[in-house]
Motif scaffolding. Structure first.
Motif, PDB file in Angstrom:
ATOM      1  N   ARG A  27       0.636  -1.254   0.160  1.00 57.84           N
ATOM      2  CA  ARG A  27      -0.016  -0.040  -0.107  1.00 57.84           C
ATOM      3  C   ARG A  27       0.902   1.271  -0.059  1.00 57.84           C
ATOM      4  O   ARG A  27       0.501   2.334  -0.673  1.00 57.84           O
ATOM      5  CB  ARG A  27      -0.867  -0.038   1.195  1.00 57.84           C
ATOM      6  CG  ARG A  27      -2.111  -1.084   0.933  1.00 57.84           C
ATOM      7  CD  ARG A  27      -3.151  -0.869   2.084  1.00 57.84           C
ATOM      8  NE  ARG A  27      -2.616  -0.405   3.521  1.00 57.84           N
ATOM      9  CZ  ARG A  27      -3.548  -0.480   4.463  1.00 57.84           C
ATOM     10  NH1 ARG A  27      -4.651  -0.519   4.340  1.00 57.84           N
ATOM     11  NH2 ARG A  27      -2.877  -0.285   5.649  1.00 57.84           N
TER      12      ARG A  27
ATOM     13  N   PHE B 205       2.492   1.507  -3.572  1.00 55.22           N
ATOM     14  CA  PHE B 205       1.541   1.905  -4.798  1.00 55.22           C
ATOM     15  C   PHE B 205       1.186   3.383  -4.499  1.00 55.22           C
ATOM     16  O   PHE B 205       0.864   4.270  -5.549  1.00 55.22           O
ATOM     17  CB  PHE B 205       0.224   1.174  -4.623  1.00 55.22           C
ATOM     18  CG  PHE B 205       0.553  -0.314  -5.347  1.00 55.22           C
ATOM     19  CD1 PHE B 205       1.319  -0.112  -6.540  1.00 55.22           C
ATOM     20  CD2 PHE B 205      -0.061  -1.589  -4.841  1.00 55.22           C
ATOM     21  CE1 PHE B 205       1.444  -1.427  -6.969  1.00 55.22           C
ATOM     22  CE2 PHE B 205       0.255  -2.729  -5.490  1.00 55.22           C
ATOM     23  CZ  PHE B 205       1.163  -2.664  -6.511  1.00 55.22           C
TER      24      PHE B 205
ATOM     25  N   SER C 220       6.122   4.751  -8.252  1.00 54.50           N
ATOM     26  CA  SER C 220       5.690   3.330  -8.129  1.00 54.50           C
ATOM     27  C   SER C 220       4.900   3.024  -9.685  1.00 54.50           C
ATOM     28  O   SER C 220       4.693   1.761 -10.039  1.00 54.50           O
ATOM     29  CB  SER C 220       4.716   2.829  -7.190  1.00 54.50           C
ATOM     30  OG  SER C 220       3.516   3.396  -7.288  1.00 54.50           O
TER      31      SER C 220
ATOM     32  N   ALA D  90       1.744   2.981 -10.086  1.00 53.25           N
ATOM     33  CA  ALA D  90       0.818   2.103  -9.919  1.00 53.25           C
ATOM     34  C   ALA D  90       0.016   1.642 -11.110  1.00 53.25           C
ATOM     35  O   ALA D  90      -0.460   2.406 -11.680  1.00 53.25           O
ATOM     36  CB  ALA D  90       0.126   2.437  -8.699  1.00 53.25           C
TER      37      ALA D  90
ATOM     38  N   TYR E  33      -5.400  -0.431  -9.632  1.00 54.61           N
ATOM     39  CA  TYR E  33      -5.222   0.191  -8.097  1.00 54.61           C
ATOM     40  C   TYR E  33      -5.499   1.821  -8.127  1.00 54.61           C
ATOM     41  O   TYR E  33      -6.231   2.184  -7.184  1.00 54.61           O
ATOM     42  CB  TYR E  33      -3.687   0.050  -7.910  1.00 54.61           C
ATOM     43  CG  TYR E  33      -3.466   0.776  -6.235  1.00 54.61           C
ATOM     44  CD1 TYR E  33      -3.613  -0.428  -5.231  1.00 54.61           C
ATOM     45  CD2 TYR E  33      -2.886   1.980  -6.102  1.00 54.61           C
ATOM     46  CE1 TYR E  33      -3.486  -0.231  -4.043  1.00 54.61           C
ATOM     47  CE2 TYR E  33      -2.594   2.234  -4.812  1.00 54.61           C
ATOM     48  CZ  TYR E  33      -3.082   1.012  -3.684  1.00 54.61           C
ATOM     49  OH  TYR E  33      -2.844   1.534  -2.352  1.00 54.61           O
ATOM     50  N   ARG E  34      -5.039   2.504  -9.021  1.00 54.35           N
ATOM     51  CA  ARG E  34      -5.379   4.175  -8.929  1.00 54.35           C
ATOM     52  C   ARG E  34      -6.775   4.148  -9.170  1.00 54.35           C
ATOM     53  O   ARG E  34      -7.334   5.018  -8.419  1.00 54.35           O
ATOM     54  CB  ARG E  34      -4.386   4.759 -10.411  1.00 54.35           C
ATOM     55  CG  ARG E  34      -3.164   4.741  -9.971  1.00 54.35           C
ATOM     56  CD  ARG E  34      -2.520   5.652 -11.138  1.00 54.35           C
ATOM     57  NE  ARG E  34      -3.008   5.531 -12.526  1.00 54.35           N
ATOM     58  CZ  ARG E  34      -2.286   4.601 -13.453  1.00 54.35           C
ATOM     59  NH1 ARG E  34      -1.287   3.734 -13.063  1.00 54.35           N
ATOM     60  NH2 ARG E  34      -2.962   4.594 -14.598  1.00 54.35           N
TER      61      ARG E  34
END
Length: 315
Positions: A188, A191, A196, A198, A202-203
């Motif tokens: 966590r 990200f 990262s 991400a 995830y975003r």
């Protein structure tokens, strides 16, 4: 359940191997454990992670590093230091030529080194998992990532360090759960960092529209979802949902759902003896034929061929 929850569900530690190694400069460890994923931290000192194909990566005391396997790597006080110890699968410690004779000596439970007061104290744990669900998580990670101590739950690593040196009933289960917690908090934190990059899924979880749709798809992938129903649930038009979802996640909602269903089916084919008909219904297809058509289109092989590959590996 959100996307990360689903992916982490297939990455729970089970029988994780732990090591606590204490050494003095110059020191280096050659890690050849071949684990899919490793997590390490420094309770004392600083180090470099050296691996073929990438620039050496620096880690400071308290930082947490995650290494995606199974290729070997070196952890040492300097990038040029020749390793004195090699860590094999199962945590077996092998002294290498030129190493002090006591470097592979046991100082206690799961602990190796020359002396307890050594300048560097490295704690590590490995994950033993496989499967397509876990593979989606691994594919989102770089070869080596480091999260600074200030960004991770330091007390988690501190408590894991204390547990590694214990020898109590049920200790392996305790360590596995601490390793799970350390992985979740570290990922966590990673990200959330700009560098990262991400993945889109995830975003997108923080988006009020796309995040809610992702949760729906992961909570009940077998439901006969349509773009119309998803848009109604998200309280937007179908065009708005399609445009917004594709922009944030990188593929259209129904394409994402198909990919996720096939991923779930692939794991079930490898990990269970359920019939293809039963697996099809479990992941949202009307029958075995419908699953077979979709599976072949996405993976290039039939469910039966995919299952046989598991049997060949196990033989």
């Amino acid at each position: 359940m959100d996307v990360l929850d689903d992916l982490l569900a297939g990455a729970k530690a089970h029988g994780g191997v732990f090591n606590l190694t204490i050494m003095d400069p110059p020191w280096a460890l050659h890690i050849v454990e071949r684990a899919p994923l490793s997590l390490a931290s420094l309770a004392r000192g600083s180090a470099w992670i050296v691996r073929d194909g990438i620039e050496p990566v620096r880690m400071e005391e308290g930082d947490v590093v995650i290494v995606r396997g199974p290729e070997p790597y070196v952890v040492g006080d300097e990038p040029e230091t020749v390793p004195q110890l090699r860590i094999h699968p199962g945590g077996r410690c092998e002294p290498l030529p030129g190493a002090p004779v006591d470097y592979s000596a046991r100082l206690g439970v799961r602990t190796y080194g020359a002396r307890p007061e050594g300048a560097a104290m490295a704690v590590s744990g490995t994950y033993r998992f496989d499967g397509d669900v876990s593979g989606r998580l691994l594919s989102a990670l770089p070869s080596v990532l480091v999260v600074p101590a200030a960004d991770v739950a330091g007390h988690v690593m501190d408590m894991m360090l204390a547990e590694i040196q214990c020898d109590e009933p049920g200790q392996q289960s305790v360590l596995d759960r601490w390793l799970d917690l350390a992985l979740i908090t570290t990922l966590r934190a990673w990200f959330a960092r700009p560098e990262s990059h991400a993945p889109g899924w995830y975003r997108a979880q923080s988006d009020p529209v796309v995040g809610s749709v992702l949760r729906l798809l992961h909570e009940d992938p077998a439901h006969p979802w349509s773009i119309g129903e998803l848009a109604d649930r998200a309280k937007v038009s179908r065009a708005t949902l399609s445009r917004r979802f594709t922009a944030l996640v990188g593929e259209a909602p129904m394409a994402y759902l198909t990919s996720w269903r096939i991923t779930l089916a692939a794991d079930l084919l490898r990990s269970t003896d359920h019939t293809i008909e039963a697996i099809a219904r479990r992941v949202g297809y009307a029958n075995a034929f419908a699953l077979s058509v979709a599976f072949k289109r996405v993976r290039g092989v039939t469910p039966t061929t995919h299952r046989r590959s598991r049997e060949r590996l196990a033989a």
